[in-house]
Design a protein around this motif. Structure first.
Motif, short mmCIF file in Angstrom:
data_model
loop_
_atom_site.label_atom_id
_atom_site.label_comp_id
_atom_site.label_asym_id
_atom_site.label_seq_id
_atom_site.Cartn_x
_atom_site.Cartn_y
_atom_site.Cartn_z
N TRP A 86 37.44 35.06 32.85
CA TRP A 86 38.80 34.77 32.76
C TRP A 86 39.11 35.03 31.15
O TRP A 86 38.88 34.06 30.43
N THR A 88 42.47 35.46 30.05
CA THR A 88 43.76 34.76 29.82
C THR A 88 43.83 33.53 30.86
O THR A 88 43.31 33.48 31.64
N PRO A 89 44.61 32.61 30.25
CA PRO A 89 44.86 31.35 31.07
C PRO A 89 45.59 31.75 32.43
O PRO A 89 45.22 31.11 33.52
N GLU A 90 46.42 32.94 32.61
CA GLU A 90 47.01 33.18 33.63
C GLU A 90 45.89 33.62 34.90
O GLU A 90 46.23 33.52 35.91
N THR A 91 45.07 34.54 34.11
CA THR A 91 43.95 34.98 35.17
C THR A 91 43.24 33.72 35.84
O THR A 91 42.98 33.65 36.95
N ARG A 92 42.75 32.80 34.68
CA ARG A 92 42.17 31.53 35.49
C ARG A 92 43.01 30.89 36.48
O ARG A 92 42.61 30.42 37.38
N ALA A 93 44.18 30.69 36.16
CA ALA A 93 45.07 30.06 37.19
C ALA A 93 45.39 30.75 38.35
O ALA A 93 45.40 30.09 39.62
N ALA A 94 45.37 32.02 38.50
CA ALA A 94 45.59 32.85 39.67
C ALA A 94 44.05 32.74 40.54
O ALA A 94 44.14 32.91 41.70
N GLU A 97 43.75 29.22 41.99
CA GLU A 97 44.73 28.94 43.13
C GLU A 97 44.10 29.80 44.46
O GLU A 97 44.37 29.24 45.35
#
Length: 581
Positions: A86, A88-94, A97
């Motif tokens: 991951w 980016t933080p956005e990739t991690r969050a997606a 989820e």
């Protein structure tokens, strides 16, 4: 003109020497890397490029004697998350989820596992449902790695849980049949190798199987699931009715040692396994099957063994008489009858019918200490039966050469005190008394089925002949007289079949003395009388209503026999009616 030759100087030979030494060192290093340590560095390179995982073999199924599935394995997945994937933080969050939505694991729980691990790759799910795992694979999420696994399932629910046992997270058996036959059930694991990218993720289509797994054998038990369920239901009802702390109902074929049912309380349950493991203690452990691990004083059931020994040795017959005065003096110690009764002139059959302690001592004294205890050895007391379940206890009885021995010990052993046995030990001994005199090893596995479909039957193991056929016939009929005589109407006589049996009521010794308010009651019986198909032990621990073995356990035996033999298709011998098809 004379030309002078150039003379070497430091400017020439020092650089040359340095270059020569450097070349030699470089060559030596290359030899070391390329030749001497080639394999080590090649392995290191492969370890960075290649990853591997264990491919668990299909664990063998466990079946009842009629082929009903009691335990089997289903395909599952273990789910790992690789946080390096991951960027980016956005990739991690997606990713988190989506993983949470598919696996149905709350996202905070996943975050907590990642934080607690601190590793690059963390396992966040074990034995994920196969179809859910397929959804994760199809989602093609970065950093999500799935490895195949298997999980144990039990189609019959909690049935026979104490016999079957359970497995751990690595699919290794931890209790019961699962533990005792682990090597046979487990098979041999295989190995999968896969190529990894720079982030450590498996490269698609870069996996291959290096070693194929070898499936485990299936096991066919001697247990009959109908008889097992009947035993469990009757035991649960009896424990509740008599306010007991627990108990056992064990059913054996006395001719071959096959255990047809083994119900125990308290017992582990698959439906509450995690809670049972958390509350486990030395006194109450889910790893134990109390039919083989716990010992107790059997009480008057032991009088059957004493009678069998005395009749086989020829010192008494079923019709031998003696005069009971209510007590017997052993080295100045007065041993009383269980009810303080005085029975006058009695035969040896009457001793079993009325459960007279002094009569048991009479037979033991006719035998003498050494001969009596040699029969106890022959019947298997004081040593494991060899049943194929883990944790079997040996039991114990004191001998003349043991510290603290007293002649009172051997006298009380004749009626079931001063001797500790396991329930399955007592079953083995009584089976020898009624099956013609053969001591047979009890067992719970009937056959093995190999992956190629071939079947290996487990043959009955006769340990030794203990008593003669004639003595066995005599004892069997004496036990029949015990059941037939039921003047108080407690219901120990089955309604549809002839039977034989003997009750036992033993106070529990506490700090070297017996208390009147703590007891173990039991009834050991068989049916039909002339050709026994089943031998049944009903045992209730610490029944608070303080009824005797005849009163509390006898009626359970009678009801179980009527229902079990009907199910087995044995024609009724009395009371009319038809046997089940």
């Amino acid at each position: 003109m004379t030309i002078q030759k150039a003379r070497p100087s430091r400017r020439v030979w020092l650089p040359a020497l340095f270059l020569g030494l450097f070349g030699a060192v470089l060559a030596a290093r290359l030899v070391q890397l390329q030749v001497l340590q080639h394999e080590a560095y090649a392995a290191q390179a492969r370890s960075e490029l290649l990853g591997s995982s264990t491919i668990y073999a299909r664990r063998g199924a466990i079946l009842d004697r009629n082929g009903g599935v009691l335990a089997t394995s289903v395909d599952t997945w273990d789910v790992y998350l690789n946080t390096r994937a991951w960027r980016t933080p956005e990739t991690r969050a997606a990713v988190l989820e989506k993983v949470s939505a598919i696996t149905r694991i709350p996202r905070p729980a996943i975050e907590a596992r990642l934080a607690a691990s601190g590793a690059v790759e963390t396992r966040i799910a074990i034995d994920l449902d196969f179809e859910l795992g397929r959804q994760l694979i199809e989602a093609d999420l970065p950093g999500v790695v799935l490895l195949p696994n298997t999980a144990r399932v039990h189609p019959e629910g909690d049935l026979a849980a104490a016999v079957l046992g359970f497995t751990g997270l690595d699919n290794t058996g931890l209790a019961g049949i699962e533990a005792f036959y682990n090597d046979i059930l487990q098979g041999k694991a295989g190995k999968a190798v896969y190529e990894r990218d720079t982030l450590g993720d498996p490269i698609p289509y870069g996996q291959y199987v290096a070693t194929e797994p070898v499936p485990g054998d299936d096991l066919v038990l001697t247990i009959d699931r109908y008889l097992q369920r009947l035993a469990e239901e009757m035991l649960a009802a009896a424990v509740k009715e008599h306010r007991a702390s627990g108990g056992s109902i064990i059913v054996m074929d006395p001719a071959n040692g096959e255990i047809l049912a083994n119900a125990t309380l308290p017992s582990v349950r698959f439906s509450t396994l995690e809670q049972d493991l958390e509350s486990a203690s030395e006194e109450k452990s889910p790893f134990k099957n109390i039919a083989v691990t716990d010992t107790y004083e059997p009480g008057s059931v032991m009088k059957v063994v004493t009678a069998a020994a005395a009749i086989d040795a020829g010192v008494v017959t079923p019709d031998t008489t003696y005069v009971d005065n209510g007590v017997v003096d052993v080295e100045g110690v007065l041993l009383k009858n269980w009810d303080d009764g005085v029975y006058g002139t009695q035969t040896m059959t009457g001793v079993l019918q009325h459960s007279i302690n002094s009569g048991a001592v009479f037979m033991q004294q006719k035998l003498g200490t050494r001969l009596f205890q040699s029969y106890l050895d022959a019947f298997g007391f004081g040593k494991p039966t060899g049943i194929d379940l883990p944790g079997e206890a040996s039991g114990f009885f004191r001998r003349p050469e043991d510290p603290g021995y007293s002649p009172v010990d051997v006298a009380t052993q004749s009626f079931g005190q001063s001797i500790s046995v396991t329930p399955v030990q007592m079953m083995q001994a009584i089976a020898a008394c009624i099956n013609g005199g053969n001591l047979i090893t009890p067992h719970v596995v009937k056959a093995r089925i190999r992956p190629d479909g071939s079947r290996i039957e487990v043959q009955p193991a006769v340990v030794r002949r203990v008593i003669s056929q004639a003595a066995s016939d005599a004892v069997r009929r004496m036990m029949g007289e015990v059941v037939t005589q039921d003047p108080d109407g407690w219901g120990r006589n089955p309604a549809r079949y002839t039977a034989g049996g003997k009750s036992g009521t033993a106070n529990i010794p506490v700090w070297g003395t017996y208390t009147d308010d703590q007891q173990i009651v039991s009834f050991m019986g068989f049916a039909p009388l002339e050709n026994p198909r089943i031998l049944v032990l009903v045992r209730l621990d610490q029944n608070r209503n303080l009824l005797t073995g005849t009163q509390a356990a006898g009626p359970i035996f009678a009801r179980y026999v009527d229902e079990a033999l009907r199910y087995l298709g044995v024609p009724p011998e009395k009371g009319g009616g038809r046997a089940a098809p």
